[in-house]
Design a protein around this motif. Structure first.
Motif, PDB file in Angstrom:
ATOM      1  N   LEU A 215       0.833   6.007 -12.592  1.00 49.56           N
ATOM      2  CA  LEU A 215       0.082   5.560 -13.767  1.00 49.56           C
ATOM      3  C   LEU A 215      -1.424   5.594 -13.526  1.00 49.56           C
ATOM      4  O   LEU A 215      -2.202   5.939 -14.425  1.00 49.56           O
ATOM      5  N   TYR A 216      -1.826   5.235 -12.325  1.00 51.34           N
ATOM      6  CA  TYR A 216      -3.251   5.133 -11.999  1.00 51.34           C
ATOM      7  C   TYR A 216      -3.970   6.467 -12.168  1.00 51.34           C
ATOM      8  O   TYR A 216      -5.162   6.512 -12.497  1.00 51.34           O
ATOM      9  N   HIS A 217      -3.248   7.556 -11.954  1.00 48.24           N
ATOM     10  CA  HIS A 217      -3.873   8.881 -11.999  1.00 48.24           C
ATOM     11  C   HIS A 217      -3.625   9.612 -13.322  1.00 48.24           C
ATOM     12  O   HIS A 217      -4.040  10.764 -13.472  1.00 48.24           O
ATOM     13  N   LEU A 218      -2.970   8.943 -14.270  1.00 47.00           N
ATOM     14  CA  LEU A 218      -2.787   9.536 -15.592  1.00 47.00           C
ATOM     15  C   LEU A 218      -4.028   9.299 -16.450  1.00 47.00           C
ATOM     16  O   LEU A 218      -4.748   8.313 -16.251  1.00 47.00           O
ATOM     17  N   PRO A 219      -4.297  10.180 -17.407  1.00 46.87           N
ATOM     18  CA  PRO A 219      -5.449   9.969 -18.299  1.00 46.87           C
ATOM     19  C   PRO A 219      -5.360   8.620 -19.006  1.00 46.87           C
ATOM     20  O   PRO A 219      -4.338   8.286 -19.602  1.00 46.87           O
ATOM     21  N   GLY A 220      -6.413   7.846 -18.931  1.00 47.38           N
ATOM     22  CA  GLY A 220      -6.434   6.548 -19.589  1.00 47.38           C
ATOM     23  C   GLY A 220      -5.713   5.451 -18.829  1.00 47.38           C
ATOM     24  O   GLY A 220      -5.725   4.292 -19.251  1.00 47.38           O
ATOM     25  N   LEU A 263      -4.256 -11.708  -0.108  1.00 49.34           N
ATOM     26  CA  LEU A 263      -3.409 -10.533   0.109  1.00 49.34           C
ATOM     27  C   LEU A 263      -2.936 -10.498   1.557  1.00 49.34           C
ATOM     28  O   LEU A 263      -3.743 -10.563   2.484  1.00 49.34           O
ATOM     29  N   GLU A 264      -1.617 -10.411   1.746  1.00 44.74           N
ATOM     30  CA  GLU A 264      -1.029 -10.336   3.081  1.00 44.74           C
ATOM     31  C   GLU A 264      -0.252  -9.035   3.212  1.00 44.74           C
ATOM     32  O   GLU A 264       0.356  -8.557   2.253  1.00 44.74           O
ATOM     33  N   HIS A 265      -0.256  -8.496   4.422  1.00 43.44           N
ATOM     34  CA  HIS A 265       0.416  -7.220   4.665  1.00 43.44           C
ATOM     35  C   HIS A 265       1.156  -7.288   5.988  1.00 43.44           C
ATOM     36  O   HIS A 265       0.627  -7.776   6.994  1.00 43.44           O
ATOM     37  N   GLY A 266       2.400  -6.823   5.989  1.00 44.04           N
ATOM     38  CA  GLY A 266       3.191  -6.804   7.211  1.00 44.04           C
ATOM     39  C   GLY A 266       3.743  -5.418   7.479  1.00 44.04           C
ATOM     40  O   GLY A 266       4.201  -4.737   6.557  1.00 44.04           O
ATOM     41  N   ASP A 267       3.677  -4.997   8.732  1.00 44.50           N
ATOM     42  CA  ASP A 267       4.148  -3.669   9.107  1.00 44.50           C
ATOM     43  C   ASP A 267       4.727  -3.739  10.513  1.00 44.50           C
ATOM     44  O   ASP A 267       4.049  -4.185  11.442  1.00 44.50           O
ATOM     45  N   SER A 268       5.983  -3.296  10.669  1.00 45.75           N
ATOM     46  CA  SER A 268       6.643  -3.384  11.973  1.00 45.75           C
ATOM     47  C   SER A 268       5.960  -2.520  13.027  1.00 45.75           C
ATOM     48  O   SER A 268       6.092  -2.767  14.227  1.00 45.75           O
ATOM     49  N   LEU A 269       5.230  -1.497  12.586  1.00 51.28           N
ATOM     50  CA  LEU A 269       4.506  -0.631  13.519  1.00 51.28           C
ATOM     51  C   LEU A 269       3.038  -1.034  13.633  1.00 51.28           C
ATOM     52  O   LEU A 269       2.250  -0.326  14.264  1.00 51.28           O
ATOM     53  N   HIS A 270       2.687  -2.155  12.996  1.00 49.16           N
ATOM     54  CA  HIS A 270       1.321  -2.683  13.035  1.00 49.16           C
ATOM     55  C   HIS A 270       0.306  -1.700  12.455  1.00 49.16           C
ATOM     56  O   HIS A 270      -0.857  -1.663  12.883  1.00 49.16           O
ATOM     57  N   LEU A 271       0.749  -0.916  11.478  1.00 46.94           N
ATOM     58  CA  LEU A 271      -0.165  -0.002  10.802  1.00 46.94           C
ATOM     59  C   LEU A 271      -0.957  -0.766   9.746  1.00 46.94           C
ATOM     60  O   LEU A 271      -0.494  -1.783   9.224  1.00 46.94           O
ATOM     61  N   PRO A 272      -2.148  -0.294   9.402  1.00 42.88           N
ATOM     62  CA  PRO A 272      -2.935  -0.968   8.362  1.00 42.88           C
ATOM     63  C   PRO A 272      -2.318  -0.757   6.986  1.00 42.88           C
ATOM     64  O   PRO A 272      -1.498   0.152   6.789  1.00 42.88           O
ATOM     65  N   ILE A 273      -2.715  -1.573   6.048  1.00 39.06           N
ATOM     66  CA  ILE A 273      -2.223  -1.439   4.687  1.00 39.06           C
ATOM     67  C   ILE A 273      -2.655  -0.088   4.119  1.00 39.06           C
ATOM     68  O   ILE A 273      -3.715   0.441   4.473  1.00 39.06           O
ATOM     69  N   GLY A 274      -1.822   0.502   3.271  1.00 38.53           N
ATOM     70  CA  GLY A 274      -2.143   1.792   2.678  1.00 38.53           C
ATOM     71  C   GLY A 274      -3.481   1.760   1.960  1.00 38.53           C
ATOM     72  O   GLY A 274      -3.813   0.782   1.278  1.00 38.53           O
ATOM     73  N   ALA A 275      -4.240   2.827   2.095  1.00 39.22           N
ATOM     74  CA  ALA A 275      -5.592   2.856   1.539  1.00 39.22           C
ATOM     75  C   ALA A 275      -5.610   2.696   0.026  1.00 39.22           C
ATOM     76  O   ALA A 275      -6.617   2.253  -0.543  1.00 39.22           O
ATOM     77  N   ASP A 276      -4.515   3.031  -0.642  1.00 38.29           N
ATOM     78  CA  ASP A 276      -4.513   2.955  -2.106  1.00 38.29           C
ATOM     79  C   ASP A 276      -3.985   1.628  -2.647  1.00 38.29           C
ATOM     80  O   ASP A 276      -4.077   1.369  -3.849  1.00 38.29           O
ATOM     81  N   ILE A 277      -3.436   0.766  -1.789  1.00 39.63           N
ATOM     82  CA  ILE A 277      -2.781  -0.452  -2.270  1.00 39.63           C
ATOM     83  C   ILE A 277      -3.759  -1.388  -2.984  1.00 39.63           C
ATOM     84  O   ILE A 277      -3.511  -1.841  -4.110  1.00 39.63           O
ATOM     85  N   VAL A 278      -4.881  -1.700  -2.340  1.00 40.50           N
ATOM     86  CA  VAL A 278      -5.831  -2.647  -2.935  1.00 40.50           C
ATOM     87  C   VAL A 278      -6.391  -2.128  -4.261  1.00 40.50           C
ATOM     88  O   VAL A 278      -6.407  -2.868  -5.257  1.00 40.50           O
ATOM     89  N   PRO A 279      -6.852  -0.873  -4.350  1.00 42.21           N
ATOM     90  CA  PRO A 279      -7.331  -0.377  -5.653  1.00 42.21           C
ATOM     91  C   PRO A 279      -6.252  -0.421  -6.740  1.00 42.21           C
ATOM     92  O   PRO A 279      -6.549  -0.746  -7.896  1.00 42.21           O
ATOM     93  N   LEU A 280      -5.022  -0.119  -6.367  1.00 43.22           N
ATOM     94  CA  LEU A 280      -3.937  -0.146  -7.349  1.00 43.22           C
ATOM     95  C   LEU A 280      -3.685  -1.564  -7.850  1.00 43.22           C
ATOM     96  O   LEU A 280      -3.516  -1.793  -9.057  1.00 43.22           O
TER      97      LEU A 280
END
Length: 302
Positions: A215-220, A263-280
């Protein structure tokens, strides 16, 4: 006769769709399937107008060696055109032999390929549940009587066959539908803590963030009906926490949005939160008190 009718195996034929759909969890360890050849095991094929009548041209036995699904796709894709031109069988080259097969036998080959791994998963599940007494004896018997391909019961959103739970064995990977079933179960458990009222903690399926990405990348940037309903639920003031599972590049991670907002984020591999999550999330919850994320929002690990 239509191609669909001609190429459909008789319901009582071993390895037919009806054969597999009738199998219970208890029966799965006892089923012996033919050997599936590696890709390229099918040396060639040619359609013929001869309608097979011999038993071995119509049925499949456990001692047979059959082509894999990738090799069979070439035949399946030509079925309709070949049938229209009068073909009623196909001769396949396996090893040093050419064997004439009824179209329905090719369908049996496909059924075996499609159910090979699910049967293995189901059989392993039965062994684990029984050998480790993971359920009460009476519940184990109920479990064993379940059809191995029936959908998980009691869920509102998730639709996944029972055998898919086998992906959890070994704890190496999990299917998205199984993760969503777990998410829905978490929500149901939260709901039982507050009777006669909607739960204040929501746990959303993977489709939530996946839909936002589209939805984020659709027109409007239009809002879907589900997003509109979620926003209305938040505006009601009865939501304290929103959790969801994010799936990206074959990897799952968990996200919690707490009414502050935090905002909390958990990852079993200790990876950072996806770069698009916060903007979305900032777009999805724009203007919603308690859940509107500031431009400087950062996720905390949990």
């Amino acid at each position: 006769m239509s191609l669909a009718a001609y190429a459909t195996p008789h319901p009582q034929t071993r390895y037919s769709a009806e054969f597999f759909s009738a199998l219970t969890m208890a029966q799965t360890p006892q089923i012996i399937l033919p050997k599936i050849l590696q890709e390229g095991g099918l040396k060639g094929f040619v359609f013929t107008q001869i309608e097979p009548t011999a038993v071995d041209e119509i049925i499949v036995t456990a001692g047979d060696a059959i082509p894999c699904v990738k090799d069979l796709l070439d035949i399946i894709q030509q079925f309709e055109d070949a049938y229209r031109r009068g073909a009623r069988s196909v001769c396949i080259g396996v090893g040093s032999e050419f064997k004439k097969c009824h179209f329905s036998k090719i369908r049996l080959f496909m059924n075996i390929n499609n159910n090979y791994l699910p049967l293995q998963w189901a059989a392993r599940m039965v062994d684990r549940v029984v050998s480790h007494s993971l359920l009460l004896p009476a519940v184990i018997e109920d479990f064993k009587r379940c059809k191995f391909s029936e959908p998980l019961a009691g869920f509102h959103v998730t639709e996944t066959p029972l055998y898919n739970l086998g992906c959890l064995l070994g704890e190496q990977w999990a299917m998205e539908d199984v993760i969503n079933a777990r998410a829905e179960l978490i929500y149901f458990r939260q709901a039982t803590k507050v009777l006669m009222a909607d739960p204040s903690s929501l746990f959303l399926p993977t489709s939530f963030i996946n839909d936002l990405r589209v939805l984020y990348h659709l027109p409007g940037r239009p809002a879907s009906p589900d997003l509109i309903q979620l926003r209305a639920r938040i505006r009601s003031g009865t939501v304290d926490t929103i959790g969801f599972v994010s799936w990206a590049a074959g990897h799952f991670s968990g996200v919690n949005l707490i009414c502050l907002p935090q905002l909390e984020h958990g990852d079993s591999l200790h990876l950072p939160i996806g770069a698009d999550i916060v903007p979305l999330l900032r777009w999805a919850f724009l203007g919603l008190p308690g859940f509107e994320l500031p431009a400087t929002a950062r996720a905390q690990s949990f």
